[in-house]
Design an enzyme around this catalytic site. Structure first.
Site, PDB file in Angstrom:
ATOM      1  N   TRP A   1      -9.143  -1.692  -9.305  1.00  0.00           N
ATOM      2  CA  TRP A   1     -10.262  -1.159  -8.535  1.00  0.00           C
ATOM      3  C   TRP A   1     -11.579  -1.233  -9.284  1.00  0.00           C
ATOM      4  O   TRP A   1     -12.630  -1.478  -8.710  1.00  0.00           O
ATOM      5  CB  TRP A   1      -9.995   0.296  -8.109  1.00  0.00           C
ATOM      6  CG  TRP A   1      -9.321   0.324  -6.785  1.00  0.00           C
ATOM      7  CD1 TRP A   1      -8.012   0.612  -6.536  1.00  0.00           C
ATOM      8  CD2 TRP A   1      -9.921   0.019  -5.510  1.00  0.00           C
ATOM      9  NE1 TRP A   1      -7.757   0.491  -5.186  1.00  0.00           N
ATOM     10  CE2 TRP A   1      -8.905   0.131  -4.533  1.00  0.00           C
ATOM     11  CE3 TRP A   1     -11.193  -0.365  -5.093  1.00  0.00           C
ATOM     12  CZ2 TRP A   1      -9.138  -0.102  -3.180  1.00  0.00           C
ATOM     13  CZ3 TRP A   1     -11.428  -0.605  -3.753  1.00  0.00           C
ATOM     14  CH2 TRP A   1     -10.409  -0.470  -2.810  1.00  0.00           C
TER      15      TRP A   1
ATOM     16  N   ARG B   1     -11.816   0.036 -22.297  1.00  0.00           N
ATOM     17  CA  ARG B   1     -11.538   0.514 -23.658  1.00  0.00           C
ATOM     18  C   ARG B   1     -11.378  -0.679 -24.611  1.00  0.00           C
ATOM     19  O   ARG B   1     -10.906  -1.730 -24.180  1.00  0.00           O
ATOM     20  CB  ARG B   1     -10.215   1.290 -23.681  1.00  0.00           C
ATOM     21  CG  ARG B   1     -10.221   2.564 -22.899  1.00  0.00           C
ATOM     22  CD  ARG B   1      -8.818   3.193 -22.857  1.00  0.00           C
ATOM     23  NE  ARG B   1      -8.763   4.133 -21.753  1.00  0.00           N
ATOM     24  CZ  ARG B   1      -9.246   5.372 -21.829  1.00  0.00           C
ATOM     25  NH1 ARG B   1      -9.783   5.826 -22.943  1.00  0.00           N
ATOM     26  NH2 ARG B   1      -9.196   6.173 -20.780  1.00  0.00           N
TER      27      ARG B   1
ATOM     28  N   LYS C   1      -8.255   8.183  -6.735  1.00  0.00           N
ATOM     29  CA  LYS C   1      -7.635   9.180  -5.862  1.00  0.00           C
ATOM     30  C   LYS C   1      -6.547   9.909  -6.627  1.00  0.00           C
ATOM     31  O   LYS C   1      -5.647   9.267  -7.176  1.00  0.00           O
ATOM     32  CB  LYS C   1      -7.017   8.489  -4.639  1.00  0.00           C
ATOM     33  CG  LYS C   1      -8.038   7.783  -3.745  1.00  0.00           C
ATOM     34  CD  LYS C   1      -7.400   6.836  -2.736  1.00  0.00           C
ATOM     35  CE  LYS C   1      -8.492   6.114  -1.943  1.00  0.00           C
ATOM     36  NZ  LYS C   1      -7.964   5.070  -1.046  1.00  0.00           N
TER      37      LYS C   1
ATOM     38  N   GLY D   1     -11.254   6.069   0.951  1.00  0.00           N
ATOM     39  CA  GLY D   1     -11.021   5.477   2.270  1.00  0.00           C
ATOM     40  C   GLY D   1     -10.233   4.190   2.167  1.00  0.00           C
ATOM     41  O   GLY D   1      -9.824   3.788   1.076  1.00  0.00           O
TER      42      GLY D   1
ATOM     43  N   LYS E   1      -2.813  10.864   0.499  1.00  0.00           N
ATOM     44  CA  LYS E   1      -2.347   9.709   1.275  1.00  0.00           C
ATOM     45  C   LYS E   1      -1.386   8.871   0.440  1.00  0.00           C
ATOM     46  O   LYS E   1      -0.501   8.211   0.984  1.00  0.00           O
ATOM     47  CB  LYS E   1      -3.524   8.904   1.836  1.00  0.00           C
ATOM     48  CG  LYS E   1      -4.372   8.186   0.809  1.00  0.00           C
ATOM     49  CD  LYS E   1      -4.008   6.733   0.690  1.00  0.00           C
ATOM     50  CE  LYS E   1      -4.558   6.148  -0.595  1.00  0.00           C
ATOM     51  NZ  LYS E   1      -4.179   4.762  -0.818  1.00  0.00           N
TER      52      LYS E   1
ATOM     53  N   ASP F   1      -6.755   5.847   6.162  1.00  0.00           N
ATOM     54  CA  ASP F   1      -6.204   5.055   5.059  1.00  0.00           C
ATOM     55  C   ASP F   1      -4.709   4.778   5.263  1.00  0.00           C
ATOM     56  O   ASP F   1      -4.079   4.143   4.416  1.00  0.00           O
ATOM     57  CB  ASP F   1      -6.415   5.822   3.747  1.00  0.00           C
ATOM     58  CG  ASP F   1      -6.623   4.904   2.548  1.00  0.00           C
ATOM     59  OD1 ASP F   1      -6.397   3.688   2.685  1.00  0.00           O
ATOM     60  OD2 ASP F   1      -7.002   5.406   1.474  1.00  0.00           O
TER      61      ASP F   1
ATOM     62  N   SER G   1       0.354  -2.142  -0.618  1.00  0.00           N
ATOM     63  CA  SER G   1       0.284  -0.764  -1.108  1.00  0.00           C
ATOM     64  C   SER G   1       1.293  -0.503  -2.221  1.00  0.00           C
ATOM     65  O   SER G   1       2.503  -0.566  -2.022  1.00  0.00           O
ATOM     66  CB  SER G   1       0.546   0.198   0.055  1.00  0.00           C
ATOM     67  OG  SER G   1       0.832   1.487  -0.447  1.00  0.00           O
TER      68      SER G   1
ATOM     69  N   GLU H   1       0.632   6.332  -8.566  1.00  0.00           N
ATOM     70  CA  GLU H   1      -0.233   7.514  -8.679  1.00  0.00           C
ATOM     71  C   GLU H   1       0.261   8.643  -7.767  1.00  0.00           C
ATOM     72  O   GLU H   1       0.166   9.823  -8.086  1.00  0.00           O
ATOM     73  CB  GLU H   1      -1.680   7.125  -8.305  1.00  0.00           C
ATOM     74  CG  GLU H   1      -2.723   8.218  -8.481  1.00  0.00           C
ATOM     75  CD  GLU H   1      -2.993   8.616  -9.936  1.00  0.00           C
ATOM     76  OE1 GLU H   1      -3.159   7.736 -10.779  1.00  0.00           O
ATOM     77  OE2 GLU H   1      -2.997   9.844 -10.221  1.00  0.00           O
TER      78      GLU H   1
END
Lengths: 319, 319
Positions: free
Chosen positions: A11, A31, A103, A132, A187, A239, A249, A269
């Site tokens: 992301w 990093r 998220k 979103g 979500k 979403d 996903s 996550e």
């Protein structure tokens, strides 16, 4: 504008690509030990996109923060507290707005990510969230989507929307930061549940999952002082296409692999968020039947097939 | 119990199959000219399932209604008014409960199907609706689902749930008949919209469709005196998996074929519902942006690609 993106995973790299594409001057930080950064430096690309050479890559945090007009953070949610401490030590302009493009909820405390920022930096740090639907793969292929920008300060939200809107991403202004953060994090939990239903041959129950999943979170958000309707907006329900139905996903795929006993290379996550939500729900006395069942399966080792069928098919209820 | 199913298309034949499977004595009726009935008589099956020989097939309506304890109707929604007149002329026991296993609104009047029954039979005719997710193909393959039973009379609803519940279909008791009927009908409209997005290469916008589609219907239902939350339950949102994402969905496929200019052999029920909803929304002064765009495309011949992008990506809004 000078946009700095902190974090160069999937992301983070996308946000750098996007900010550059819409005409900003972009610095992307990772990093010093980051493998993602090393790959981007050596090849100029990752498995999702190719970065234009106009983007400056750096592992120097002070350098990345210096001159930034807006700073986007995209790292693992559970690392945010430690990272915010690092930001504090490094120093940045008090007028610098941060956008969390991530998220999650903090395990142990169940705290929202903007709360973590306020606690580790200062109570009035300017922090927005950018959440979103949308997959990197789709955006890079030119498929547009609607997303949500939200903060406690509508003026800040509007300014940031103006900076980042384009035909590829249209924004809705979020009005309920609490509901948006919890919904966006949760979500991923529903994405794991959807993957488990797929893996168990119960795909048809994803309809019931959508109806009941939104409902339990709506009750939680209202109890915490948010708006019960927020969960039905873009940040959570909006979403679901990307999370419950897409092959892209990670959370959905994790659930599917988990139930089929296949190896998965890392925890999604949503697993951390499940744990954080169970903590939070106990603390405020709200029942989250779907989240609790996921917790029993992933953390307590209960039989997933029996638990999932029981969840949706056990009893007759009013609605 | 003696269960009569009127209508022997895909859903009618399924309801006969299901009632037989859970132990009832079943009569399945079709019009004397029905090709579906002829096929079932000659081959004992249709393209979805094989009927057991214990099910009586008939084209005699008086015979089918005689001795029935519960009567399920599953015909095209736009034919219900004329068919109810035929039921009135044929005659039936005043204590006979009807279940409408069909989704739609009447074109021209925008009326709900239970209203049509009341107007054509008598105001206190016992009519329930049986809606919610599930495809015949999945049920016949043993994949369970949750559905909704609703009527104006909770005692009737409970009695009917007791008659039809099984491990294959678990029921939720619907508490808002108006919202459930409109939501169940309108999910076909959203199904067509989803198919158009798929066909236009805009699948990622199905998330926004879910969030905004539920929202506009929620406003309509509340304006009509129903509960704004009903649309987020199984009867509408809970049916999105089956309607917006399944290859089995006729409405979704209609939308996809329409936008790609492929031939489709018949209009999907959602096309009629779109027209009925536009009528209804004008009468009560509620804006339905998505439904209106579909109407412009399907009935007025507007350019679908431009209309769809504009719908979701035009302006920045609060939520």
């Amino acid at each position: 504008m000078n946009i700095t993106v902190l974090g160069c995973g999937r992301w983070g790299a996308f946000h750098a690509w996007y900010a550059d594409r819409i005409g900003h001057t972009v610095t992307l930080w990772g990093r010093p030990s980051s493998r993602n950064l090393e790959t981007l430096r050596c090849t100029g690309k990752n498995e999702y996109l190719t970065l234009p050479s106009s983007i400056a890559l750096t592992d120097d945090l002070a350098d990345a923060l210096h001159n930034a007009d807006v700073c986007i953070i995209s790292i693992s949610a559970q690392q945010l507290r430690a990272f915010a401490g690092q930001l504090r030590e490094t120093g940045f302009s008090p007028s610098l707005p941060f956008i969390l493009a991530m998220k999650g909820l903090e395990i142990g405390s169940g705290k929202r990510l903007t709360t973590v920022m306020e606690e580790e930096l200062e109570p009035d740090v300017q922090t927005a969230v950018w959440v979103g639907p949308g997959h990197v793969q789709d955006f890079v292929a030119g498929m547009p989507n609607c997303m949500v920008m939200a903060s406690r300060d509508m003026d800040l939200t509007r300014r940031l929307v103006d900076v980042f809107t384009s035909p590829l991403i249209r924004f809705y202004y979020g009005q309920d930061l609490l509901g948006i953060e919890i919904g966006a994090a949760a979500k991923n939990v529903m994405g794991i549940a959807a993957g488990m239903l797929d893996g168990a041959g119960l795909t048809s129950l994803k309809g019931a999952l959508m109806a009941r999943g939104t409902h339990e979170l709506s009750v939680l958000i209202e109890t915490l002082g948010g708006n019960a309707m927020t969960v039905y907006g873009l940040s959570h329900l909006g979403d679901y296409e990307a999370t419950l139905f897409s092959a892209h996903s990670n959370n959905r795929r994790f659930g599917e692999d988990f139930i089929q006993g296949k190896p998965f290379h890392k925890l999604a996550e949503g697993v951390y968020t499940t744990e954080a939500l169970v903590d939070l729900s106990r603390r405020v006395g709200v029942e989250l039947p779907i989240t609790q069942v996921l917790y029993s399966i992933v953390k307590l080792g209960k039989d997933p097939h029996a638990m999932l069928e029981q969840l949706f098919l056990r009893s007759t209820k009013a609605e």
